[in-house]
Design a protein around this motif. Structure first.
Motif, short mmCIF file in Angstrom:
data_model
loop_
_atom_site.label_atom_id
_atom_site.label_comp_id
_atom_site.label_asym_id
_atom_site.label_seq_id
_atom_site.Cartn_x
_atom_site.Cartn_y
_atom_site.Cartn_z
N PRO A 10 3.19 4.64 5.58
CA PRO A 10 3.20 3.21 5.89
C PRO A 10 2.92 2.37 4.65
O PRO A 10 2.45 2.87 3.63
CB PRO A 10 2.05 3.08 6.89
CG PRO A 10 1.11 4.17 6.51
CD PRO A 10 1.97 5.31 6.00
N VAL A 11 3.24 1.09 4.75
CA VAL A 11 2.80 0.12 3.77
C VAL A 11 1.52 -0.52 4.29
O VAL A 11 1.16 -0.36 5.45
CB VAL A 11 3.89 -0.96 3.51
CG1 VAL A 11 5.14 -0.32 2.92
CG2 VAL A 11 4.22 -1.71 4.81
N VAL A 12 0.81 -1.22 3.42
CA VAL A 12 -0.42 -1.90 3.81
C VAL A 12 -0.15 -3.40 3.78
O VAL A 12 0.33 -3.94 2.78
CB VAL A 12 -1.60 -1.54 2.88
CG1 VAL A 12 -2.84 -2.34 3.26
CG2 VAL A 12 -1.89 -0.04 2.96
N VAL A 30 1.04 -2.16 -1.15
CA VAL A 30 0.65 -3.39 -0.46
C VAL A 30 1.84 -4.34 -0.44
O VAL A 30 2.48 -4.57 -1.48
CB VAL A 30 -0.55 -4.07 -1.14
CG1 VAL A 30 -0.89 -5.39 -0.45
CG2 VAL A 30 -1.76 -3.14 -1.13
N VAL A 31 2.17 -4.89 0.73
CA VAL A 31 3.25 -5.86 0.85
C VAL A 31 2.78 -7.03 1.70
O VAL A 31 1.83 -6.92 2.48
CB VAL A 31 4.53 -5.24 1.48
CG1 VAL A 31 5.03 -4.07 0.65
CG2 VAL A 31 4.28 -4.81 2.91
N GLU A 32 3.48 -8.16 1.57
CA GLU A 32 3.17 -9.32 2.42
C GLU A 32 3.90 -9.22 3.76
O GLU A 32 3.34 -9.57 4.80
CB GLU A 32 3.56 -10.61 1.71
CG GLU A 32 2.73 -10.92 0.48
CD GLU A 32 3.09 -12.27 -0.12
OE1 GLU A 32 3.87 -13.02 0.52
OE2 GLU A 32 2.59 -12.57 -1.22
N THR A 33 5.16 -8.75 3.72
CA THR A 33 5.97 -8.67 4.93
C THR A 33 6.65 -7.31 4.98
O THR A 33 7.34 -6.94 4.03
CB THR A 33 7.05 -9.77 4.96
OG1 THR A 33 6.42 -11.04 4.80
CG2 THR A 33 7.82 -9.73 6.27
N PRO A 34 6.48 -6.55 6.07
CA PRO A 34 7.11 -5.22 6.14
C PRO A 34 8.61 -5.33 6.39
O PRO A 34 9.09 -6.30 6.98
CB PRO A 34 6.40 -4.57 7.32
CG PRO A 34 6.01 -5.72 8.20
CD PRO A 34 5.68 -6.85 7.27
N GLY A 35 9.35 -4.32 5.94
CA GLY A 35 10.76 -4.22 6.28
C GLY A 35 10.93 -3.76 7.71
O GLY A 35 9.98 -3.30 8.36
N GLY A 36 12.13 -3.86 8.23
CA GLY A 36 12.37 -3.53 9.63
C GLY A 36 12.07 -2.10 9.99
O GLY A 36 11.70 -1.80 11.13
N GLY A 51 1.16 0.14 12.91
CA GLY A 51 2.24 -0.37 13.73
C GLY A 51 3.59 -0.21 13.06
O GLY A 51 3.72 0.32 11.96
N GLY A 52 4.59 -0.71 13.75
CA GLY A 52 5.96 -0.68 13.27
C GLY A 52 6.80 -1.57 14.15
O GLY A 52 6.28 -2.43 14.85
N ASP A 53 8.09 -1.35 14.16
CA ASP A 53 9.00 -2.14 14.99
C ASP A 53 8.61 -2.02 16.46
O ASP A 53 8.61 -0.92 17.03
CB ASP A 53 10.43 -1.62 14.78
CG ASP A 53 11.46 -2.33 15.64
OD1 ASP A 53 11.19 -3.48 16.05
OD2 ASP A 53 12.52 -1.73 15.93
N ARG A 54 8.28 -3.14 17.10
CA ARG A 54 7.79 -3.10 18.47
C ARG A 54 8.83 -2.56 19.45
O ARG A 54 8.47 -2.00 20.49
CB ARG A 54 7.34 -4.51 18.92
CG ARG A 54 5.94 -4.87 18.43
CD ARG A 54 5.54 -6.23 18.95
NE ARG A 54 4.14 -6.52 18.61
CZ ARG A 54 3.12 -6.35 19.44
NH1 ARG A 54 3.32 -5.89 20.66
NH2 ARG A 54 1.88 -6.65 19.06
N ARG A 55 10.10 -2.75 19.15
CA ARG A 55 11.12 -2.24 20.06
C ARG A 55 11.09 -0.71 20.13
O ARG A 55 11.36 -0.12 21.17
CB ARG A 55 12.51 -2.72 19.63
CG ARG A 55 12.73 -4.23 19.80
CD ARG A 55 14.02 -4.65 19.13
NE ARG A 55 13.97 -4.41 17.69
CZ ARG A 55 14.98 -4.66 16.86
NH1 ARG A 55 16.11 -5.15 17.33
NH2 ARG A 55 14.86 -4.41 15.57
N GLN A 56 10.76 -0.09 19.01
CA GLN A 56 10.68 1.37 18.98
C GLN A 56 9.31 1.89 19.37
O GLN A 56 9.18 2.90 20.08
CB GLN A 56 10.99 1.88 17.57
CG GLN A 56 12.38 1.65 17.08
CD GLN A 56 12.56 2.31 15.72
OE1 GLN A 56 12.52 3.53 15.58
NE2 GLN A 56 12.75 1.49 14.69
#
Length: 263
Positions: A10-12, A30-36, A51-56
Motif C-alpha cells: 500500500p501507499v501511505v 507517502v502520497v496525497e491522493t491514491p491511484g485507482g 483501504g482501497g477502491d470501495r467498489r472492490q
C-alpha cells in the motif's frame, strides 16, 4: 503468503509526522491522493486503517480488539462454549497459554484473552502487524480493558520459519498453538467478502501451511489447533487427532497430551 515486495504494497496517505514515520518504518511511499488501483494506509479517526477502491473492497478495515465484532463475540459469543474456546481446550479450571501464530487482525486472540487465556499474537506481514500494534496500543489506553490487554502480547515474525525462536524470545510456554492460515480459493468466480478480498490482495495466500504446521507441532506442549473451511482437506502432514465442526468451519486438533486443570 508471498513476501511484501511481490504482493501489493500500500501507499501511505497523509503528510504528518506520524504518517511519514509509518512509511519509513515499512518502506512505503507517502502520497496525497491514491491511484485507482492503490491500496492505502492512513490514520483515521479511529486508528490506522487499510483501504482501497470501495467498489472492490468496501469500507476500510482496521484491527479492533475492543469494539465491533470482537465486542459482540465477547458479550454474546457463548463464552467458553464457543467453537474456538472448545478447540483450544478452555474449560473450568483450564486457561492454557496460547500462541496465535497467524494473528491477522487479532480477533480470535482478543476473544481467547477475554476468556482468561494469556495469548501471544504472532504476525509476519509488516502491514498487518502495524494494524495490529495500533489496535493493541489503543486498547491498552482503556483502563477498563486492562485485564484483557494484559493477557495479550505481540511479536512480529514468520511462524513458518522461526516459531521456536520467537517463542524462546518471548519467554512463554506454549501449551496451545492456534493456526488460521489463508486458504487459497480455487474458484476464482466465487463471491468473497470484500474485506477478505482486500486482505488477500495485500498478503496473498499462505502457501507454506505444511511447514507452519510442522513448526507448531514441534513447539506446542499440548495441542495444535487449525481452523479450516468446512470442506477443505487437512493441512498436508500428520492427520489430526480429531476435529470440531460447525456450519461453515472446522477445527482440526493435533493433540500431544490432555490439558489438566491447574491445582
Amino acid at each position: 503468503m508471498t513476501p511484501l515486495d511481490v504482493v501489493t504494497p500500500p501507499v501511505v496517505l497523509g503528510d504528518d509526522a506520524q504518517s511519514r514515520a509509518l512509511a519509513d518504518r515499512l518502506g512505503l511511499v507517502v502520497v496525497e491522493t491514491p491511484g485507482g488501483d492503490d491500496l492505502w494506509l492512513r490514520y483515521g479517526e479511529h486508528g490506522l486503517e487499510l483501504g482501497g477502491d470501495r467498489r472492490q473492497f468496501g469500507a476500510p478495515i482496521r484491527a479492533d480488539l475492543v469494539g465491533g465484532g470482537v465486542a459482540h463475540r465477547r458479550q454474546f459469543g457463548g463464552g467458553r462454549g464457543q467453537l474456538i474456546a472448545r478447540a483450544c481446550g478452555l474449560k473450568q479450571g483450564v486457561s492454557p497459554e496460547i500462541i496465535d501464530a497467524t494473528a491477522g487482525l487479532g480477533r480470535d486472540s482478543a476473544v481467547l484473552a477475554s476468556l482468561g487465556s494469556p495469548v501471544l499474537m504472532i504476525e509476519r506481514h509488516p502491514v498487518v502487524a502495524a494494524l495490529l500494534l495500533d489496535a493493541l496500543e489503543r486498547a491498552g489506553a482503556i483502563e477498563a480493558l486492562k485485564p484483557l490487554t494484559q493477557r495479550l502480547r505481540f511479536a512480529q515474525g514468520d511462524s513458518s520459519q522461526t516459531l521456536s525462536a520467537l517463542v524462546a524470545a518471548s519467554g512463554v510456554t506454549p501449551q496451545v498453538i492456534h493456526l488460521d492460515p489463508m486458504y487459497p480459493h480455487q474458484d476464482k468466480s466465487a463471491l468473497v467478502k470484500k474485506e477478505m478480498r482486500l486482505f488477500r490482495r495485500l498478503v496473498g495466500d499462505d502457501v507454506d501451511t505444511a511447514q507452519l504446521l510442522t513448526q507448531a507441532l514441534d513447539t506446542a506442549t499440548h495441542r495444535v489447533v487449525v481452523k479450516r473451511p468446512k470442506g477443505a482437506p487437512p493441512i498436508e502432514g500428520p492427520p489430526p487427532s480429531h476435529d470440531i465442526v460447525s456450519k461453515n468451519s472446522r477445527y482440526d486438533l493435533y493433540v500431544h497430551r490432555s490439558l489438566k486443570p491447574s491445582r
